[in-house]
Design a protein around this motif. Structure first.
Motif, PDB file in Angstrom:
ATOM      1  N   ALA A 170       0.837  -1.206   0.000  1.00 26.40           N
ATOM      2  CA  ALA A 170       0.000   0.000   0.000  1.00 26.40           C
ATOM      3  C   ALA A 170       0.872   1.256   0.000  1.00 26.40           C
ATOM      4  O   ALA A 170       0.607   2.207  -0.744  1.00 26.40           O
ATOM      5  CB  ALA A 170      -0.942  -0.001   1.203  1.00 26.40           C
ATOM      6  N   ASP A 171       1.923   1.256   0.812  1.00 28.08           N
ATOM      7  CA  ASP A 171       2.841   2.402   0.849  1.00 28.08           C
ATOM      8  C   ASP A 171       3.575   2.566  -0.473  1.00 28.08           C
ATOM      9  O   ASP A 171       3.686   3.676  -0.993  1.00 28.08           O
ATOM     10  CB  ASP A 171       3.860   2.246   1.983  1.00 28.08           C
ATOM     11  CG  ASP A 171       3.252   2.425   3.362  1.00 28.08           C
ATOM     12  OD1 ASP A 171       2.121   2.936   3.453  1.00 28.08           O
ATOM     13  OD2 ASP A 171       3.909   2.043   4.343  1.00 28.08           O
ATOM     14  N   GLU A 172       4.059   1.466  -1.005  1.00 30.38           N
ATOM     15  CA  GLU A 172       4.825   1.535  -2.256  1.00 30.38           C
ATOM     16  C   GLU A 172       3.988   2.083  -3.408  1.00 30.38           C
ATOM     17  O   GLU A 172       4.474   2.868  -4.217  1.00 30.38           O
ATOM     18  CB  GLU A 172       5.362   0.147  -2.613  1.00 30.38           C
ATOM     19  CG  GLU A 172       6.257   0.160  -3.826  1.00 30.38           C
ATOM     20  CD  GLU A 172       6.982  -1.161  -4.045  1.00 30.38           C
ATOM     21  OE1 GLU A 172       7.322  -1.426  -5.211  1.00 30.38           O
ATOM     22  OE2 GLU A 172       7.228  -1.905  -3.077  1.00 30.38           O
ATOM     23  N   PHE A 173       2.725   1.670  -3.485  1.00 24.71           N
ATOM     24  CA  PHE A 173       1.872   2.105  -4.589  1.00 24.71           C
ATOM     25  C   PHE A 173       0.985   3.295  -4.238  1.00 24.71           C
ATOM     26  O   PHE A 173       0.156   3.704  -5.050  1.00 24.71           O
ATOM     27  CB  PHE A 173       1.033   0.937  -5.095  1.00 24.71           C
ATOM     28  CG  PHE A 173       1.864  -0.146  -5.722  1.00 24.71           C
ATOM     29  CD1 PHE A 173       2.667   0.122  -6.813  1.00 24.71           C
ATOM     30  CD2 PHE A 173       1.865  -1.415  -5.203  1.00 24.71           C
ATOM     31  CE1 PHE A 173       3.443  -0.865  -7.394  1.00 24.71           C
ATOM     32  CE2 PHE A 173       2.647  -2.416  -5.772  1.00 24.71           C
ATOM     33  CZ  PHE A 173       3.437  -2.139  -6.866  1.00 24.71           C
ATOM     34  N   ARG A 174       1.156   3.823  -3.023  1.00 28.68           N
ATOM     35  CA  ARG A 174       0.346   4.966  -2.568  1.00 28.68           C
ATOM     36  C   ARG A 174      -1.153   4.670  -2.753  1.00 28.68           C
ATOM     37  O   ARG A 174      -1.888   5.428  -3.376  1.00 28.68           O
ATOM     38  CB  ARG A 174       0.745   6.246  -3.300  1.00 28.68           C
ATOM     39  CG  ARG A 174       2.169   6.651  -3.038  1.00 28.68           C
ATOM     40  CD  ARG A 174       2.511   7.949  -3.760  1.00 28.68           C
ATOM     41  NE  ARG A 174       3.924   8.225  -3.658  1.00 28.68           N
ATOM     42  CZ  ARG A 174       4.798   8.042  -4.646  1.00 28.68           C
ATOM     43  NH1 ARG A 174       4.392   7.611  -5.814  1.00 28.68           N
ATOM     44  NH2 ARG A 174       6.076   8.296  -4.471  1.00 28.68           N
ATOM     45  N   LEU A 175      -1.538   3.551  -2.201  1.00 26.78           N
ATOM     46  CA  LEU A 175      -2.886   3.034  -2.358  1.00 26.78           C
ATOM     47  C   LEU A 175      -3.445   2.753  -0.969  1.00 26.78           C
ATOM     48  O   LEU A 175      -2.694   2.365  -0.065  1.00 26.78           O
ATOM     49  CB  LEU A 175      -2.789   1.732  -3.168  1.00 26.78           C
ATOM     50  CG  LEU A 175      -4.044   1.017  -3.589  1.00 26.78           C
ATOM     51  CD1 LEU A 175      -4.850   1.876  -4.566  1.00 26.78           C
ATOM     52  CD2 LEU A 175      -3.674  -0.295  -4.276  1.00 26.78           C
ATOM     53  N   SER A 176      -4.742   2.930  -0.801  1.00 29.51           N
ATOM     54  CA  SER A 176      -5.322   2.634   0.509  1.00 29.51           C
ATOM     55  C   SER A 176      -5.229   1.132   0.783  1.00 29.51           C
ATOM     56  O   SER A 176      -5.358   0.312  -0.129  1.00 29.51           O
ATOM     57  CB  SER A 176      -6.778   3.095   0.586  1.00 29.51           C
ATOM     58  OG  SER A 176      -7.636   2.152  -0.010  1.00 29.51           O
ATOM     59  N   ARG A 177      -5.012   0.801   2.047  1.00 33.49           N
ATOM     60  CA  ARG A 177      -4.911  -0.611   2.419  1.00 33.49           C
ATOM     61  C   ARG A 177      -6.225  -1.336   2.158  1.00 33.49           C
ATOM     62  O   ARG A 177      -6.230  -2.519   1.825  1.00 33.49           O
ATOM     63  CB  ARG A 177      -4.493  -0.744   3.876  1.00 33.49           C
ATOM     64  CG  ARG A 177      -3.031  -0.353   4.077  1.00 33.49           C
ATOM     65  CD  ARG A 177      -2.656  -0.297   5.525  1.00 33.49           C
ATOM     66  NE  ARG A 177      -2.209  -1.603   5.980  1.00 33.49           N
ATOM     67  CZ  ARG A 177      -1.766  -1.827   7.197  1.00 33.49           C
ATOM     68  NH1 ARG A 177      -1.712  -0.850   8.084  1.00 33.49           N
ATOM     69  NH2 ARG A 177      -1.364  -3.034   7.558  1.00 33.49           N
TER      70      ARG A 177
END
Length: 138
Positions: A31-38
């Motif tokens: 999620a952090d790497e792709f800047r995506l919500s968990r």
């Protein structure tokens, strides 16, 4: 042809996992790497896991890993799975949509043909063909 963000991120996750098959990826890490919500990531992981493409492990040291070798995962299979229920256009949906020119439209056949060609091309490729280069160690 336009893929949903669900499919886009699902492919990115698989590409990342294929780049480090020995690594167990936590949902927070991806999620952090792709800047995506968990939450969004969890839905994608659930679909991939349900299809047997990834394996998830709970608890400390848990996360997700590929359940198959990257050269065994066909891109067409992945895109069909993640795009399920998302027809190219309304009239190609299961119920045929609300098109008032259905039955007289010649474009529908062209779209089906184009979609079949798109998937045939993806079926010739595997996840190994598009795996990311390993991430440099910092």
């Amino acid at each position: 042809m336009r893929l949903t963000s669900f499919t886009d991120y699902g492919l990115r996750m698989l590409m990342r996992m294929a780049s480090a098959p020995e690594h167990i990826f936590s949902s927070a890490e991806l999620a952090d790497e792709f800047r995506l919500s968990r939450n969004h990531l969890a839905k994608i992981m659930q679909r991939l896991s349900g299809a047997g493409l990834i394996e998830t492990r709970r608890g400390g040291g848990g996360g997700a890993v590929l359940a198959q070798k990257p050269m065994e995962i066909r891109l067409g299979t992945v895109v069909r799975l993640l795009e399920e229920g998302q027809p190219l256009v309304e009239c190609l949906g299961v119920d045929g949509g609300n098109c008032v020119i259905d039955g007289r439209c010649k474009f529908k056949a062209r779209l089906r043909s184009a979609e079949a060609a798109f998937f045939a091309d993806l079926d010739r490729c595997t996840l190994a063909d598009i795996a990311l280069d390993p991430k440099p160690v910092r």
